[in-house]
Design a protein around this motif. Sequence first.
Motif, PDB file in Angstrom:
ATOM      1  N   SER A   1     -25.487 -21.762   6.286  1.00 53.71           N
ATOM      2  CA  SER A   1     -24.576 -20.733   5.499  1.00 53.71           C
ATOM      3  C   SER A   1     -25.034 -19.458   6.134  1.00 53.71           C
ATOM      4  O   SER A   1     -24.259 -18.688   6.175  1.00 53.71           O
ATOM      5  N   ALA A   2     -26.377 -19.219   6.582  1.00 53.13           N
ATOM      6  CA  ALA A   2     -27.152 -18.190   7.269  1.00 53.13           C
ATOM      7  C   ALA A   2     -26.033 -17.821   8.346  1.00 53.13           C
ATOM      8  O   ALA A   2     -25.692 -18.686   9.021  1.00 53.13           O
ATOM      9  N   VAL A   3     -25.831 -16.431   8.619  1.00 61.17           N
ATOM     10  CA  VAL A   3     -24.913 -15.802   9.547  1.00 61.17           C
ATOM     11  C   VAL A   3     -25.713 -14.772  10.466  1.00 61.17           C
ATOM     12  O   VAL A   3     -26.573 -14.028   9.875  1.00 61.17           O
ATOM     13  N   ARG A   4     -25.938 -15.036  11.835  1.00 55.04           N
ATOM     14  CA  ARG A   4     -26.296 -14.151  12.686  1.00 55.04           C
ATOM     15  C   ARG A   4     -25.601 -13.577  13.577  1.00 55.04           C
ATOM     16  O   ARG A   4     -24.566 -14.255  14.380  1.00 55.04           O
ATOM     17  N   ILE A   5     -25.182 -12.201  13.706  1.00 54.98           N
ATOM     18  CA  ILE A   5     -24.109 -11.776  14.814  1.00 54.98           C
ATOM     19  C   ILE A   5     -24.918 -10.735  15.574  1.00 54.98           C
ATOM     20  O   ILE A   5     -25.489  -9.968  15.469  1.00 54.98           O
ATOM     21  N   THR A   6     -24.503 -10.988  16.811  1.00 57.60           N
ATOM     22  CA  THR A   6     -25.101 -10.296  18.001  1.00 57.60           C
ATOM     23  C   THR A   6     -23.969  -9.679  18.873  1.00 57.60           C
ATOM     24  O   THR A   6     -22.949 -10.188  19.125  1.00 57.60           O
ATOM     25  N   HIS A   7     -24.349  -8.111  18.932  1.00 58.68           N
ATOM     26  CA  HIS A   7     -23.197  -7.457  19.501  1.00 58.68           C
ATOM     27  C   HIS A   7     -23.515  -7.095  21.016  1.00 58.68           C
ATOM     28  O   HIS A   7     -24.580  -6.353  21.379  1.00 58.68           O
TER      29      HIS A   7
ATOM     30  N   ALA B   1     -30.628 -21.137   5.786  1.00 58.43           N
ATOM     31  CA  ALA B   1     -31.265 -20.258   5.276  1.00 58.43           C
ATOM     32  C   ALA B   1     -32.662 -20.760   5.124  1.00 58.43           C
ATOM     33  O   ALA B   1     -32.892 -21.579   4.632  1.00 58.43           O
ATOM     34  N   SER B   2     -33.750 -19.600   5.231  1.00 56.07           N
ATOM     35  CA  SER B   2     -34.972 -20.382   5.142  1.00 56.07           C
ATOM     36  C   SER B   2     -35.503 -19.682   3.568  1.00 56.07           C
ATOM     37  O   SER B   2     -36.344 -20.379   3.163  1.00 56.07           O
ATOM     38  N   GLY B   3     -34.782 -18.649   3.172  1.00 56.50           N
ATOM     39  CA  GLY B   3     -34.928 -18.530   1.448  1.00 56.50           C
ATOM     40  C   GLY B   3     -36.095 -17.687   1.313  1.00 56.50           C
ATOM     41  O   GLY B   3     -37.147 -17.488   2.198  1.00 56.50           O
ATOM     42  N   ALA B   4     -35.857 -16.949   0.469  1.00 61.32           N
ATOM     43  CA  ALA B   4     -36.993 -15.833  -0.128  1.00 61.32           C
ATOM     44  C   ALA B   4     -37.451 -16.444  -1.861  1.00 61.32           C
ATOM     45  O   ALA B   4     -36.723 -17.051  -2.443  1.00 61.32           O
TER      46      ALA B   4
ATOM     47  N   SER C   1     -22.229 -18.821   0.446  1.00 63.78           N
ATOM     48  CA  SER C   1     -21.245 -18.852   1.231  1.00 63.78           C
ATOM     49  C   SER C   1     -21.353 -18.273   2.537  1.00 63.78           C
ATOM     50  O   SER C   1     -21.888 -17.148   2.752  1.00 63.78           O
ATOM     51  N   GLN C   2     -21.162 -19.016   3.605  1.00 64.76           N
ATOM     52  CA  GLN C   2     -21.000 -18.579   4.825  1.00 64.76           C
ATOM     53  C   GLN C   2     -20.214 -17.402   5.104  1.00 64.76           C
ATOM     54  O   GLN C   2     -20.483 -16.449   6.015  1.00 64.76           O
ATOM     55  N   HIS C   3     -19.001 -17.440   4.467  1.00 64.37           N
ATOM     56  CA  HIS C   3     -17.951 -16.410   4.617  1.00 64.37           C
ATOM     57  C   HIS C   3     -18.711 -15.170   4.205  1.00 64.37           C
ATOM     58  O   HIS C   3     -18.459 -14.151   4.668  1.00 64.37           O
TER      59      HIS C   3
END
Length: 266
Positions: free
Chosen positions: A161-167, A148-151, A181-183
């Motif tokens: 833990s950051a997640v990217r989903i590509t459809h 995560a890059s954070g805000a 949590s990654q989950h």
Amino acid sequence: MSDLLSALEKKIKKFSVEITLDGEDDARDALVSINAGAGGTDSQDWAEMLFRMYTRWMDKKGYKFQIIDYQPGDEAGIKGATIRVAGENCYGFMKVESGVHRLVRISPYNASGKRHTSFASVFVYPEIKDEIKIDIDESDLRIDVYRASGAGGQHVNKTSSAVRITHLPTGVVVQCQQESSQHRNKEIAFKVLKSRLYQLEKKKQDKKMQTLHDGKDDIAWGSQIRSYVLHPYRMVKDHRTDFEMGDVDRVLNGDLDPFIEGVLLS
């Protein structure tokens, strides 16, 4: 007597607005995506100004919101952010904010002090709950994890833990990095994906439901819905209703109801 008339006018206007919120998804919570346009640091700064404006408006409305994704800019501002918003008729109000927002000002990032025009896009989707069945084949997904890059003010997890989903069939990409949590990030991103896919499917089934999703291809830079001018004069103008307000600071501090109500009642 004047106070009574004023109170009555406010009640009538509130009722008039509420009866317009009878769309199939108007009562749903919303997912708001803000993205900087072309223009480098100025546009990224403008995207962050819009982020601040909308979160202040949400506070004023008493809406609850959660930052799902926040991508800091290269030097300042943000490249993009996604916010989940919950409250009464949340999507019904926010749907009219979808489009291109234009800022004209003296650039604080240009040493020559020239006037600069920046663009940022806002897209609003209804959040689809679990009772809406969207079939997603796991084999159609590519799931990536990263740090995560954070805000500002947000907890930053040092692990991936950051997640990217590509459809893959549609090319829709969603990401979440705000939970440790990654989950949990995967769960939130998957919910956003379901909402995005719902929009695509709904558009195919009912082309008349333009308020749900006009499509990114239909919104080009320059075809803005609203302009915010800080120089050479100060004014915010909605190009759909021609409604104008000279107090730009008030608008940027979250006073959006006159613009939103104007579109809903037009």
